[in-house]
Design a protein around this motif. Structure first.
Motif, PDB file in Angstrom:
ATOM      1  N   ILE A  88       0.881  -1.169   0.000  1.00 21.86           N
ATOM      2  CA  ILE A  88       0.000   0.000   0.000  1.00 21.86           C
ATOM      3  C   ILE A  88       0.918   1.218   0.000  1.00 21.86           C
ATOM      4  O   ILE A  88       1.800   1.339   0.856  1.00 21.86           O
ATOM      5  N   THR A  89       0.724   2.092  -0.974  1.00 20.68           N
ATOM      6  CA  THR A  89       1.494   3.326  -1.038  1.00 20.68           C
ATOM      7  C   THR A  89       0.546   4.487  -0.747  1.00 20.68           C
ATOM      8  O   THR A  89      -0.533   4.569  -1.326  1.00 20.68           O
ATOM      9  N   TYR A  90       0.970   5.321   0.175  1.00 19.24           N
ATOM     10  CA  TYR A  90       0.171   6.489   0.586  1.00 19.24           C
ATOM     11  C   TYR A  90       0.688   7.735  -0.117  1.00 19.24           C
ATOM     12  O   TYR A  90       1.901   7.970  -0.165  1.00 19.24           O
ATOM     13  N   TYR A  91      -0.254   8.513  -0.640  1.00 16.16           N
ATOM     14  CA  TYR A  91       0.091   9.751  -1.330  1.00 16.16           C
ATOM     15  C   TYR A  91      -0.615  10.920  -0.670  1.00 16.16           C
ATOM     16  O   TYR A  91      -1.690  10.767  -0.080  1.00 16.16           O
ATOM     17  N   ALA A  92      -0.024  12.094  -0.846  1.00 17.49           N
ATOM     18  CA  ALA A  92      -0.669  13.326  -0.391  1.00 17.49           C
ATOM     19  C   ALA A  92      -1.936  13.537  -1.217  1.00 17.49           C
ATOM     20  O   ALA A  92      -2.221  12.791  -2.161  1.00 17.49           O
ATOM     21  N   GLU A  93      -2.679  14.558  -0.891  1.00 16.43           N
ATOM     22  CA  GLU A  93      -3.949  14.857  -1.545  1.00 16.43           C
ATOM     23  C   GLU A  93      -3.824  14.984  -3.067  1.00 16.43           C
ATOM     24  O   GLU A  93      -4.751  14.660  -3.801  1.00 16.43           O
ATOM     25  N   GLY A 100       4.302   7.679   2.245  1.00 20.86           N
ATOM     26  CA  GLY A 100       4.498   6.487   3.066  1.00 20.86           C
ATOM     27  C   GLY A 100       4.204   5.222   2.293  1.00 20.86           C
ATOM     28  O   GLY A 100       3.645   5.250   1.190  1.00 20.86           O
ATOM     29  N   LYS A 101       4.604   4.098   2.895  1.00 22.63           N
ATOM     30  CA  LYS A 101       4.425   2.815   2.228  1.00 22.63           C
ATOM     31  C   LYS A 101       4.330   1.717   3.280  1.00 22.63           C
ATOM     32  O   LYS A 101       5.016   1.770   4.294  1.00 22.63           O
ATOM     33  N   THR A 102       3.451   0.747   3.040  1.00 23.23           N
ATOM     34  CA  THR A 102       3.359  -0.447   3.872  1.00 23.23           C
ATOM     35  C   THR A 102       3.512  -1.639   2.945  1.00 23.23           C
ATOM     36  O   THR A 102       2.776  -1.752   1.965  1.00 23.23           O
ATOM     37  N   ASN A 152      -1.364  -4.286  -5.783  1.00 26.82           N
ATOM     38  CA  ASN A 152      -0.868  -3.176  -4.973  1.00 26.82           C
ATOM     39  C   ASN A 152      -1.950  -2.115  -4.903  1.00 26.82           C
ATOM     40  O   ASN A 152      -2.785  -2.011  -5.811  1.00 26.82           O
ATOM     41  N   ILE A 153      -1.943  -1.333  -3.836  1.00 28.10           N
ATOM     42  CA  ILE A 153      -2.966  -0.304  -3.645  1.00 28.10           C
ATOM     43  C   ILE A 153      -2.295   1.049  -3.487  1.00 28.10           C
ATOM     44  O   ILE A 153      -1.340   1.193  -2.716  1.00 28.10           O
ATOM     45  N   ASN A 154      -2.807   2.033  -4.219  1.00 27.11           N
ATOM     46  CA  ASN A 154      -2.331   3.415  -4.116  1.00 27.11           C
ATOM     47  C   ASN A 154      -3.458   4.258  -3.545  1.00 27.11           C
ATOM     48  O   ASN A 154      -4.547   4.315  -4.123  1.00 27.11           O
TER      49      ASN A 154
END
Length: 169
Positions: A88-93, A100-102, A152-154
């Motif tokens: 899982i990759t986290y992105y700003a708005e 971030g990434k998990t 994978n999830i973004n």
């Protein structure tokens, strides 16, 4: 001479069976059979390990080449499984800036999402983190968990804007 039919069943079942015709007393060598493959699914990749006989209790016993032919026989492909890891990759708005990434997540796993980042207030609004949305579909927001479904999830951060009021004195 007595003939025998030796079947080698691929990991995907009878549809991919290889047949070798030999006489009793001869040997089947590794070159007589093509190593099978098995397509990955959402959870595992598969690597051919060995051929085996199937026991009455449903377990398998590995066989080594050359195999002496004693009559008709069936051997089954055994595959080593390797978990497919998802991220899982986290992105700003903006959906572009990675924050971030998990990783090392597996298919079907329910994952607790990271707490969202704060967003700076503007003159007109204050912002409250509303949850994570898929970068490709901003309408559904995930607040606490998401289930891994073979990819994978973004995710991008979403916010709720609240009007900012000022007191004039």
């Amino acid at each position: 001479k007595i003939s025998a039919v030796i079947k080698f069943v691929n990991g995907d079942g009878e549809a991919n069976t290889q047949t070798v015709n030999k006489y009793v007393g001869e040997s089947v060598n590794g070159a007589d059979v093509t190593a099978p493959t098995k397509d990955a699914d959402k959870t595992y990749t598969y690597t051919f390990s060995h051929w085996a006989t199937k026991n009455d209790d449903g377990t398998y016993t590995e066989v080594k080449f050359p195999i002496e032919v004693k009559g008709d026989a069936t051997y089954y492909a055994i595959f080593a499984e390797k978990y497919i890891n998802y991220t899982i990759t986290y992105y700003a708005e903006d959906g572009q800036t990675e924050i971030g990434k998990t990783g090392y997540l597996h298919n079907g796993e329910e994952v607790t999402l990271d707490k969202g980042p704060s967003k700076a207030d503007t003159v007109l609004n204050t912002y409250e983190f509303a949850g994570w949305a898929l970068t490709t579909e901003a309408t559904k927001v995930y607040a606490e968990t998401i289930k891994i479904d073979g990819a994978n999830i973004n995710l991008k951060a979403t916010y709720t804007a609240k009007d900012r009021y000022y007191a004039v004195t």
